[in-house]
Design a protein around this motif. Sequence first.
Motif, PDB file in Angstrom:
ATOM      1  N   LEU A   1     -34.633 -20.755   8.398  1.00 42.70           N
ATOM      2  CA  LEU A   1     -34.937 -20.122   7.055  1.00 42.70           C
ATOM      3  C   LEU A   1     -34.308 -18.644   6.867  1.00 42.70           C
ATOM      4  O   LEU A   1     -34.845 -17.896   5.862  1.00 42.70           O
ATOM      5  CB  LEU A   1     -36.537 -19.832   7.394  1.00 42.70           C
ATOM      6  N   ARG A   2     -33.486 -18.160   7.913  1.00 47.01           N
ATOM      7  CA  ARG A   2     -33.150 -16.865   7.691  1.00 47.01           C
ATOM      8  C   ARG A   2     -32.104 -16.621   6.286  1.00 47.01           C
ATOM      9  O   ARG A   2     -31.388 -17.767   6.421  1.00 47.01           O
ATOM     10  CB  ARG A   2     -32.401 -16.376   8.886  1.00 47.01           C
ATOM     11  N   PRO A   3     -32.513 -15.757   5.392  1.00 45.75           N
ATOM     12  CA  PRO A   3     -31.507 -15.742   4.521  1.00 45.75           C
ATOM     13  C   PRO A   3     -30.087 -15.530   4.505  1.00 45.75           C
ATOM     14  O   PRO A   3     -28.927 -15.999   3.853  1.00 45.75           O
ATOM     15  CB  PRO A   3     -32.157 -14.476   3.547  1.00 45.75           C
ATOM     16  N   GLY A   4     -29.654 -14.873   5.702  1.00 48.34           N
ATOM     17  CA  GLY A   4     -28.275 -14.689   5.894  1.00 48.34           C
ATOM     18  C   GLY A   4     -27.574 -16.028   6.470  1.00 48.34           C
ATOM     19  O   GLY A   4     -26.301 -15.844   6.701  1.00 48.34           O
ATOM     20  N   ASN A   5     -28.409 -17.120   6.799  1.00 51.99           N
ATOM     21  CA  ASN A   5     -27.704 -18.545   7.445  1.00 51.99           C
ATOM     22  C   ASN A   5     -27.406 -19.275   6.411  1.00 51.99           C
ATOM     23  O   ASN A   5     -27.315 -20.439   6.810  1.00 51.99           O
ATOM     24  CB  ASN A   5     -28.593 -18.655   8.348  1.00 51.99           C
ATOM     25  N   ARG A   6     -27.740 -19.120   5.191  1.00 53.32           N
ATOM     26  CA  ARG A   6     -27.449 -20.252   4.079  1.00 53.32           C
ATOM     27  C   ARG A   6     -26.173 -20.903   4.065  1.00 53.32           C
ATOM     28  O   ARG A   6     -26.176 -22.323   4.053  1.00 53.32           O
ATOM     29  CB  ARG A   6     -27.834 -19.620   2.658  1.00 53.32           C
ATOM     30  N   THR A   7     -25.062 -20.276   4.240  1.00 55.53           N
ATOM     31  CA  THR A   7     -23.827 -20.919   4.151  1.00 55.53           C
ATOM     32  C   THR A   7     -23.530 -21.593   5.257  1.00 55.53           C
ATOM     33  O   THR A   7     -23.216 -22.855   5.627  1.00 55.53           O
ATOM     34  CB  THR A   7     -22.680 -19.773   3.850  1.00 55.53           C
TER      35      THR A   7
END
Length: 295
Positions: free
Chosen positions: A82-88
């Motif tokens: 769920l962490r925004p920085g982990n999308r890619t």
Amino acid sequence: MRSHRPTPELAQHLEQLYERFPFDRSFADDPISTIRPLATDRRRGEVAGIVGATLAIGNTTAIRGAIARVAALGGGDVAWFLRPGNRTERARRLRDFRHRWIRGDQLDHLFRVLADFYAHHATLEEPFLAGLSAGGFSVGLDRLSSALRGEGRSAEVGPAPAGYRALFPSPLDPSGSPCKRLTLFVRWMVRERYPDLGYWTGVPTGELKVPLDHHVYWIAYHLGLTARRTRSWDAVEEVSEALRRIDPLDPVKYDFVLCHTGISGDCPKERDLAVCGPCSVRPDCRLWRGRRVAA
Ligand code: SF4
């Protein structure tokens, strides 16, 4: 086939089945045994639970393996997804994931939907509870389904991949789906009693509906809890109502036991005295109606 009504002794026999049931044996086989260690708080319980429920297709060994594989891709912490920085990186790790017809890109979208949802809400209990108050369990499940489908999501969530919406059916859909996986998720979240998680405190256990998988349906039909010949939402309502008459405060108390009686092979789903002999509900079972068994 003639109609088959529950016997007056069914409540007593179900209780005997429950009391004698080897919970530890079946807990190890159940998807909840893989979900529990991941559910270290309410948010992680909801995320692990919805991943587990979404993957709850096929045999329990494969389901537990699929949940464990997803958890491993998040480094053992489902909150990582769920962490925004982990999308890619999340999309990359999930790219090759498959469980039956469920694909990694669909799970990636689920995590996008959940991250967006949690940016505006504390818990998935909110839409469920709002629906429950407005129109009962089926409306609650419909609102939960709608949230998971991402209806009303932010634009940045993006379009859903093929087949995503079908992962979260609603009892209000024309298909009349029994919605087994979402109903199971709600059971895990609401019931405090073993083996469930009990993170949702606003939903009374007496409101729950039974997650009607093939095993539970088969036994429910043969005990006379429903006369319906298809595993539909109407059958869910009928079986749940019959179980509510037995235990108004906890109508799904026997769900785990009925389900694992089928999964474990304790119920052969045919008349087999060697296996059926010790079955507590044999006097109630349609297959044994009118048959005497020598002591
Ligand atoms: S009597 Fe046999 S077939 Fe009927 S529910 Fe029990 S184990 Fe299953």
